[in-house]
Enzyme design. Structure first.
Site, PDB file in Angstrom:
ATOM      1  N   CYS A 108       0.798  -1.243   0.000  1.00 28.09           N
ATOM      2  CA  CYS A 108       0.000   0.000   0.000  1.00 28.09           C
ATOM      3  C   CYS A 108       0.828   1.289   0.000  1.00 28.09           C
ATOM      4  CB  CYS A 108      -0.988  -0.020   1.160  1.00 28.09           C
ATOM      5  SG  CYS A 108      -1.990  -1.502   1.163  1.00 28.09           S
ATOM      6  N   HIS A 242      -3.580   6.921   2.683  1.00 27.65           N
ATOM      7  CA  HIS A 242      -3.993   5.658   2.056  1.00 27.65           C
ATOM      8  C   HIS A 242      -5.427   5.308   2.472  1.00 27.65           C
ATOM      9  CE1 HIS A 242      -4.320   1.627   0.770  1.00 27.65           C
ATOM     10  NE2 HIS A 242      -4.037   1.062   1.927  1.00 27.65           N
ATOM     11  N   ASN A 272     -10.271  -0.221  -0.826  1.00 24.59           N
ATOM     12  CA  ASN A 272      -8.816  -0.121  -0.683  1.00 24.59           C
ATOM     13  C   ASN A 272      -8.158  -0.626  -1.973  1.00 24.59           C
ATOM     14  OD1 ASN A 272      -6.127  -0.564  -0.091  1.00 24.59           O
ATOM     15  ND2 ASN A 272      -6.501  -1.582   1.862  1.00 24.59           N
TER      16      ASN A 272
HETATM   17  N1  ACO Z   1     -19.425  -9.247   7.212  1.00 22.05           N
HETATM   18  C1  ACO Z   1     -19.992  -9.689   8.339  1.00 22.05           C
HETATM   19  N2  ACO Z   1     -19.286 -10.130   9.385  1.00 22.05           N
HETATM   20  C2  ACO Z   1     -17.949 -10.120   9.265  1.00 22.05           C
HETATM   21  C3  ACO Z   1     -17.291  -9.668   8.104  1.00 22.05           C
HETATM   22  C4  ACO Z   1     -18.092  -9.211   7.052  1.00 22.05           C
HETATM   23  N3  ACO Z   1     -17.581  -8.743   5.895  1.00 22.05           N
HETATM   24  N4  ACO Z   1     -15.964  -9.757   8.305  1.00 22.05           N
HETATM   25  C5  ACO Z   1     -15.775 -10.267   9.529  1.00 22.05           C
HETATM   26  N5  ACO Z   1     -16.984 -10.482  10.109  1.00 22.05           N
HETATM   27  C6  ACO Z   1     -17.252 -11.029  11.443  1.00 22.05           C
HETATM   28  C7  ACO Z   1     -16.149 -11.948  11.912  1.00 22.05           C
HETATM   29  O1  ACO Z   1     -16.344 -13.247  11.415  1.00 22.05           O
HETATM   30  C8  ACO Z   1     -16.319 -11.857  13.405  1.00 22.05           C
HETATM   31  O2  ACO Z   1     -17.396 -12.696  13.766  1.00 22.05           O
HETATM   32  P1  ACO Z   1     -17.344 -13.560  15.135  1.00 22.05           P
HETATM   33  O3  ACO Z   1     -17.236 -12.528  16.224  1.00 22.05           O
HETATM   34  O4  ACO Z   1     -18.627 -14.310  15.109  1.00 22.05           O
HETATM   35  O5  ACO Z   1     -16.118 -14.394  15.012  1.00 22.05           O
HETATM   36  C9  ACO Z   1     -16.771 -10.408  13.630  1.00 22.05           C
HETATM   37  O6  ACO Z   1     -17.276  -9.950  12.372  1.00 22.05           O
HETATM   38  C10 ACO Z   1     -15.677  -9.497  14.091  1.00 22.05           C
HETATM   39  O7  ACO Z   1     -14.543  -9.709  13.251  1.00 22.05           O
HETATM   40  P2  ACO Z   1     -13.253  -8.846  13.410  1.00 22.05           P
HETATM   41  O8  ACO Z   1     -12.258  -9.252  12.371  1.00 22.05           O
HETATM   42  O9  ACO Z   1     -12.801  -8.869  14.835  1.00 22.05           O
HETATM   43  O10 ACO Z   1     -13.832  -7.404  13.064  1.00 22.05           O
HETATM   44  P3  ACO Z   1     -13.179  -6.004  13.262  1.00 22.05           P
HETATM   45  O11 ACO Z   1     -14.070  -5.176  14.075  1.00 22.05           O
HETATM   46  O12 ACO Z   1     -11.726  -6.083  13.624  1.00 22.05           O
HETATM   47  O13 ACO Z   1     -13.238  -5.416  11.770  1.00 22.05           O
HETATM   48  C11 ACO Z   1     -11.817  -5.106   9.844  1.00 22.05           C
HETATM   49  C12 ACO Z   1     -12.569  -6.106  10.709  1.00 22.05           C
HETATM   50  C13 ACO Z   1     -12.843  -4.169   9.184  1.00 22.05           C
HETATM   51  C14 ACO Z   1     -11.053  -5.845   8.768  1.00 22.05           C
HETATM   52  C15 ACO Z   1     -10.860  -4.283  10.735  1.00 22.05           C
HETATM   53  O14 ACO Z   1     -10.080  -5.119  11.540  1.00 22.05           O
HETATM   54  C16 ACO Z   1      -9.965  -3.413   9.927  1.00 22.05           C
HETATM   55  O15 ACO Z   1     -10.405  -2.497   9.278  1.00 22.05           O
HETATM   56  N6  ACO Z   1      -8.656  -3.646   9.981  1.00 22.05           N
HETATM   57  C17 ACO Z   1      -7.717  -2.868   9.188  1.00 22.05           C
HETATM   58  C18 ACO Z   1      -7.180  -3.711   8.127  1.00 22.05           C
HETATM   59  C19 ACO Z   1      -7.260  -3.111   6.765  1.00 22.05           C
HETATM   60  O16 ACO Z   1      -7.835  -2.083   6.479  1.00 22.05           O
HETATM   61  N7  ACO Z   1      -6.645  -3.831   5.874  1.00 22.05           N
HETATM   62  C20 ACO Z   1      -6.632  -3.465   4.536  1.00 22.05           C
HETATM   63  C21 ACO Z   1      -5.473  -4.098   3.843  1.00 22.05           C
HETATM   64  S1  ACO Z   1      -3.962  -3.693   4.458  1.00 22.05           S
HETATM   65  C22 ACO Z   1      -3.783  -2.116   4.255  1.00 22.05           C
HETATM   66  O17 ACO Z   1      -4.159  -1.546   3.289  1.00 22.05           O
HETATM   67  C23 ACO Z   1      -3.197  -1.435   5.388  1.00 22.05           C
END
Ligand code: ACO
Length: 315
Positions: A108, A242, A272
């Site tokens: 990224c 980003h 993204n």
């Molecule tokens: N739809 C519905 N439910 C979902 C989804 C979805 N798309 N994705 C995950 N869940 C569920 C999971 O299965 C989990 O369920 P459970 O509690 O029954 O096990 C629950 O939601 C919580 O999951 P988490 O992964 O803990 O959710 P979190 O609140 O951390 O959000 C997210 C996830 C949005 C990915 C967040 O961690 C995030 O934004 N992280 C940053 C990473 C990022 O942006 N990466 C991009 C690529 S790298 C870069 O560009 C930097």
């Protein structure tokens, strides 16, 4: 160097959160509050090299330069259909470049790493005009049965033409190397001798850890570089951050204590797009005449590696 032209190109297919929920256990109600993403452009019948070429030609047209005026082309790309030659060569051949071309894979923050290479070559007197192309298709990296990753990404390309000038005020690169937080494994050709596991594994990500890294790295990168340059945040007009997740950008804004108005956003309808995100956002802002001559722009990006980087530029 100085930015002489910007360009971008997006796939025509737009996929909304509701369209994803037709085949994935997800919903607009889950995705929007956690990411800020409502829709994204996804490659269907296009090729990433064609989007890269379109973005590059648009940036060249704005710059007033011709392909033969470019001394060096740097392409930031994580995956393309070509293992060799590099995507920079594939795009360069399409648009008629006559110069050396290199690819970088810095995920990224790739645009900032490319800018650092361009500026370093310029200061060394090796180049005059440089074309940077950031062409990315992260939707081709995801496992489309994994709702925790595939909903986050969109594809596209952005390009920047740089020419002589002293508008790059500073660049700072940072790493916290850890290949376990975001990774994807390719499948290579089998041989009669290789005995290891050769299966491809779609993008794997520890979302929470990446979130923490992104916020911490971006805020400290920005504050450290401004301090090194003897600048204050009051002097910054725009932050081009980003576009990974709206909540990441919001947290960066809060930590820096800077107002919403300095942070242009396009994540809601782009998702993204890895290293292309900063250059697409830059081009969209530029084409809407947002920047005034003399404005200070701060670019900040972070991602797999884990790598991050920040650059301060005068417009
Ligand atoms: N739809 C519905 N439910 C979902 C989804 C979805 N798309 N994705 C995950 N869940 C569920 C999971 O299965 C989990 O369920 P459970 O509690 O029954 O096990 C629950 O939601 C919580 O999951 P988490 O992964 O803990 O959710 P979190 O609140 O951390 O959000 C997210 C996830 C949005 C990915 C967040 O961690 C995030 O934004 N992280 C940053 C990473 C990022 O942006 N990466 C991009 C690529 S790298 C870069 O560009 C930097």
């Amino acid at each position: 160097m100085k930015i002489l032209g910007t360009g971008s190109a997006l796939p025509k297919k737009i996929v909304t959160n509701d369209m994803l929920s037709e085949f994935l256990d997800t919903s607009d109600e889950w995705i929007v509050p956690r990411t800020g993403i409502r829709s994204r452009h996804i490659i269907s019948d296009e090729k990433i090299e064609d989007l890269g070429a379109q973005a590059a030609l648009s940036a060249l047209e704005m710059s007033g330069l011709k392909p033969e005026d470019i001394d060096y082309c740097i392409c930031s790309n994580v995956v393309s259909e070509y293992v060799t030659p590099g995507l920079s060569c594939v795009i360069g051949a399409k648009i008629g470049l006559k110069c050396p071309c290199i690819d970088i894979n810095c995920a990224c923050p790739g645009f900032i790493y490319a800018l650092d290479i361009a500026e370093t070559h310029y200061i060394a007197g090796k180049v005059r005009n440089v074309l940077i192309i950031c062409a990315e298709q992260p939707t081709r990296m995801c496992d489309w049965t994994d709702r925790s990753t595939c909903v986050l990404f969109g594809d596209g390309a952005g390009a920047v033409v740089l020419g002589p000038g002293s508008n790059v005020k500073g660049i700072k690169l940072h790493s916290q190397l850890d290949a376990t937080k975001i990774w994807e494994r390719n499948s290579l050709m089998p041989t009669p001798y290789y005995e290891g596991d050769n299966r491809a594994i779609g993008l794997q990500m520890n979302g929470r850890e990446v979130f923490k890294f992104a916020v911490k790295a971006s805020t400290s990168d920005v504050e450290d570089l401004l301090n090194e340059l003897g600048m204050t945040k009051d002097q910054v007009d725009w932050y081009i951050v980003h576009q990974a997740n709206y909540r990441i950008i919001d947290a960066i804004k809060q930590y820096l204590g800077e107002p919403d108005g300095k942070f242009p956003i396009n994540i809601s309808d782009h998702g993204n797009s890895s290293s292309a995100s900063c250059t697409i956002l830059l081009d969209e802002c530029n084409k809407s005449h947002m920047f005034k001559e003399g404005n200070t722009l701060v670019f900040s990006a972070f991602g797999a590696g884990l790598l991050s980087g920040v650059a301060v530029l005068e417009w």
